[in-house]
Design a protein around this motif. Structure first.
Motif, PDB file in Angstrom:
ATOM      1  N   LEU A  48       0.820  -1.214   0.000  1.00 63.90           N
ATOM      2  CA  LEU A  48       0.000   0.000   0.000  1.00 63.90           C
ATOM      3  C   LEU A  48       0.852   1.261   0.000  1.00 63.90           C
ATOM      4  CD1 LEU A  48      -2.842  -0.952   2.473  1.00 63.90           C
ATOM      5  CD2 LEU A  48      -3.066  -0.507   0.027  1.00 63.90           C
ATOM      6  N   ALA A  49       1.975   1.220   0.685  1.00 74.15           N
ATOM      7  CA  ALA A  49       2.853   2.393   0.730  1.00 74.15           C
ATOM      8  C   ALA A  49       3.278   2.791  -0.681  1.00 74.15           C
ATOM      9  CB  ALA A  49       4.078   2.120   1.605  1.00 74.15           C
ATOM     10  N   GLY A  50       3.489   1.812  -1.536  1.00 73.26           N
ATOM     11  CA  GLY A  50       3.869   2.091  -2.915  1.00 73.26           C
ATOM     12  C   GLY A  50       2.753   2.718  -3.734  1.00 73.26           C
ATOM     13  N   LEU A  51       1.529   2.602  -3.256  1.00 73.86           N
ATOM     14  CA  LEU A  51       0.378   3.167  -3.961  1.00 73.86           C
ATOM     15  C   LEU A  51      -0.089   4.494  -3.377  1.00 73.86           C
ATOM     16  CD1 LEU A  51      -1.742  -0.113  -4.216  1.00 73.86           C
ATOM     17  CD2 LEU A  51      -0.303   0.902  -6.000  1.00 73.86           C
ATOM     18  N   ALA A  52       0.493   4.892  -2.271  1.00 74.52           N
ATOM     19  CA  ALA A  52       0.034   6.087  -1.558  1.00 74.52           C
ATOM     20  C   ALA A  52       0.162   7.337  -2.428  1.00 74.52           C
ATOM     21  CB  ALA A  52       0.833   6.271  -0.274  1.00 74.52           C
ATOM     22  N   PRO A  53      -0.857   8.198  -2.389  1.00 70.90           N
ATOM     23  CA  PRO A  53      -0.842   9.398  -3.217  1.00 70.90           C
ATOM     24  C   PRO A  53       0.069  10.515  -2.698  1.00 70.90           C
ATOM     25  CG  PRO A  53      -2.870   9.319  -1.952  1.00 70.90           C
ATOM     26  CD  PRO A  53      -2.134   8.036  -1.682  1.00 70.90           C
ATOM     27  N   THR A  54       0.506  10.414  -1.434  1.00 73.04           N
ATOM     28  CA  THR A  54       1.394  11.449  -0.885  1.00 73.04           C
ATOM     29  C   THR A  54       2.569  10.795  -0.175  1.00 73.04           C
ATOM     30  OG1 THR A  54       0.318  11.575   1.282  1.00 73.04           O
ATOM     31  CG2 THR A  54      -0.583  12.991  -0.477  1.00 73.04           C
ATOM     32  N   ARG A  55       3.644  11.550  -0.057  1.00 74.65           N
ATOM     33  CA  ARG A  55       4.823  11.040   0.653  1.00 74.65           C
ATOM     34  C   ARG A  55       4.523  10.839   2.132  1.00 74.65           C
ATOM     35  NH1 ARG A  55      10.373  12.723  -1.721  1.00 74.65           N
ATOM     36  NH2 ARG A  55      10.907  11.855   0.298  1.00 74.65           N
ATOM     37  N   ASP A  56       3.700  11.728   2.705  1.00 74.37           N
ATOM     38  CA  ASP A  56       3.354  11.594   4.123  1.00 74.37           C
ATOM     39  C   ASP A  56       2.637  10.274   4.383  1.00 74.37           C
ATOM     40  OD1 ASP A  56       4.504  13.993   4.802  1.00 74.37           O
ATOM     41  OD2 ASP A  56       2.611  15.107   4.788  1.00 74.37           O
ATOM     42  N   LEU A  57       1.655   9.964   3.551  1.00 68.15           N
ATOM     43  CA  LEU A  57       0.918   8.718   3.723  1.00 68.15           C
ATOM     44  C   LEU A  57       1.830   7.518   3.473  1.00 68.15           C
ATOM     45  CD1 LEU A  57      -1.639   7.209   4.366  1.00 68.15           C
ATOM     46  CD2 LEU A  57      -2.360   7.518   1.978  1.00 68.15           C
ATOM     47  N   ALA A  58       2.677   7.606   2.470  1.00 63.67           N
ATOM     48  CA  ALA A  58       3.617   6.519   2.195  1.00 63.67           C
ATOM     49  C   ALA A  58       4.529   6.299   3.405  1.00 63.67           C
ATOM     50  CB  ALA A  58       4.444   6.833   0.953  1.00 63.67           C
ATOM     51  N   GLY A  59       4.973   7.390   4.017  1.00 66.21           N
ATOM     52  CA  GLY A  59       5.816   7.279   5.209  1.00 66.21           C
ATOM     53  C   GLY A  59       5.078   6.648   6.370  1.00 66.21           C
TER      54      GLY A  59
END
Length: 79
Positions: A48-59
């Motif tokens: 899911l982190a690879g699909l996150a629309p923002t860097r914050d969410l990916a982090g």
């Protein structure tokens, strides 16, 4: 977004079956099952982190992946 079962390759969000299985494993103190479920959750949050629309969410998802992975290792080691 397609929801997958616990035995398929993780590509999307965790299913309610993960939570039900985790609840049962916790009630039974089934360490191998707890470790396996947290391992699956770790894999899925990494995907899911690879699909996150923002860097914050990916982090955030990356940190959640690390936490789930640590829990899986701890419970798998029988601590």
């Amino acid at each position: 977004m397609e929801v997958i079962g616990t035995t398929e390759t993780p590509t999307t969000t965790p299913t309610p079956s993960h939570l039900a299985a985790l609840a049962e494993a916790l009630k039974a103190s089934d360490r191998p099952a707890i470790a396996r479920i947290f391992g699956e959750l770790a894999d899925e949050t990494l995907a899911l982190a690879g699909l996150a629309p923002t860097r914050d969410l990916a982090g955030d998802l990356g940190r959640l992946h690390e936490d789930f992975h640590a829990i899986a290792l701890e419970w798998g080691a029988g601590r």
